[in-house]
Design a protein around this motif. Sequence first.
Motif, short mmCIF file in Angstrom:
data_model
loop_
_atom_site.label_atom_id
_atom_site.label_comp_id
_atom_site.label_asym_id
_atom_site.label_seq_id
_atom_site.Cartn_x
_atom_site.Cartn_y
_atom_site.Cartn_z
N ASP A 125 0.82 -1.20 -0.09
CA ASP A 125 -0.02 0.02 -0.02
C ASP A 125 0.75 1.27 0.03
O ASP A 125 0.36 2.46 -0.33
N SER A 126 2.04 1.04 0.54
CA SER A 126 2.87 2.44 0.35
C SER A 126 4.17 1.89 -0.44
O SER A 126 5.11 1.62 0.09
N PRO A 127 4.32 2.26 -1.70
CA PRO A 127 5.14 1.62 -2.61
C PRO A 127 6.43 2.45 -2.29
O PRO A 127 6.42 3.86 -2.18
N SER A 128 7.77 2.04 -2.50
CA SER A 128 8.90 2.58 -2.48
C SER A 128 9.29 3.05 -3.83
O SER A 128 9.37 2.18 -4.83
N ILE A 129 10.09 4.13 -4.08
CA ILE A 129 10.76 4.72 -5.29
C ILE A 129 11.92 3.90 -5.72
O ILE A 129 12.38 3.80 -6.89
N GLN A 130 12.25 3.50 -4.58
CA GLN A 130 13.59 2.62 -5.08
C GLN A 130 13.46 1.08 -5.49
O GLN A 130 14.34 0.45 -5.91
N GLY A 131 12.26 0.70 -5.46
CA GLY A 131 12.02 -0.80 -6.16
C GLY A 131 12.17 -1.80 -5.09
O GLY A 131 12.53 -1.59 -3.87
N ALA A 132 11.80 -3.03 -5.32
CA ALA A 132 11.88 -4.22 -4.72
C ALA A 132 13.19 -4.58 -4.38
O ALA A 132 14.05 -4.63 -4.92
#
Length: 190
Positions: A125-132
Amino acid sequence: MSNSHLFLKSGFPRAPLQNGIGRYVCQLQRITLKYCKTSGSSKGMREFLEHELVDFSRANPGVVVYVKPRRHRTAVMSAEFLNGERKWINCRNNSREEISKWVQVLKQSNGQAEELRLRKHWHTDSPSIQGAWTPFTHRHPSANVTAFPSKELSQTRLAEPSATEKLLELYQAHRAQSVPKKDPASEGTP
């Protein structure tokens, strides 16, 4: 290969309203059991109503149960869930045990889990701009062009000693300093 999965609803796996994090709320709101009083195809439904319905209702006070007799119609089960979804199950010629299992399945589902095509294998629900994160995230880029098996990369990495290992080394060093050494020549003489 079939393309029937393209007609399913697509979405992400999720628990309704974070269900189960605080307390569990049964998603089955009401269930309607329809049967015929005389038909042979409704025999299992009639046995379920006689022997197991009262126990189910006492065990699940949050689920409203309606019983609807209908003449010359097959036995069916209709379920409504908190999210507005409805399920309809044909119970023609089902035994009492099969109907009991279907009721338990409806009680434990949220109405849409089976018909959902997953868009991705993970979701946040809170994605990161750095990726997985992956195990290769902080690796040196030279590993991308290395021919495997590699002797250099197969060797054990010498990591820093842990805090426990450092304490053991300090203890052994202190013990070695405090214990007096005996002279081997003096051991043989009285």
